[in-house]
Design a protein around this motif. Structure first.
Motif: not given
Length: 126
Positions: A9-18, A44-49, A112-119
């Motif tokens: 949970q949080g205000d802003l989720l930054v997804i980093l894919r590169h 929150s930061l989410l590192f993907m790929g 959990q990624i889907q949950a993070a995107m919705t929260t």
């Protein structure tokens, strides 16, 4: 509510894919996260790929003198950005383990990624 649910949970989720080299998207995403945190947002930061490779220890400059992102990553704690999520499937696909990374992370499943995107109220993808 357990700790993992709280971390999602949080205000802003930054997804980093590169990855750290080859484009400026990782640096731009990290810069956005730092600015948002400086203005009091819970980030929150989410590192993907290939973005997961940004956390690999011992990185330096890229080709043509591109600056590494390790120095920026080391500043995250100073900005109270403590929730670092990594896509578990990408970690396994890249042959990475949590011990290969320079910062403590939480491995998350697709659910959990889907949950993070919705929260998170705001989501930005780089």
């Amino acid at each position: 509510m357990n700790d993992t649910q709280t971390d999602l949970q949080g205000d802003l989720l930054v997804i980093l894919r590169h990855g750290p080299h080859g484009s400026s998207l990782l640096r731009e995403g990290l810069d956005m996260a730092l600015v948002a945190a400086a203005f009091g947002r819970r980030v929150s930061l989410l590192f993907m790929g290939t973005g997961c490779t940004a956390l690999v220890s011992g990185q330096g400059q890229g080709p043509l003198g591109q600056k590494g992102t390790q120095a920026t990553l080391n500043m995250l704690e100073m900005y109270d950005i403590e929730t670092l999520l990594v896509e578990s499937e990408a970690m396994h696909a890249l042959g990475l383990e949590a011990c290969d990374l320079s910062l403590p992370v939480i491995e998350v499943s697709p659910a959990q990624i889907q949950a993070a995107m919705t929260t998170h109220r705001l989501v930005a993808t780089f």
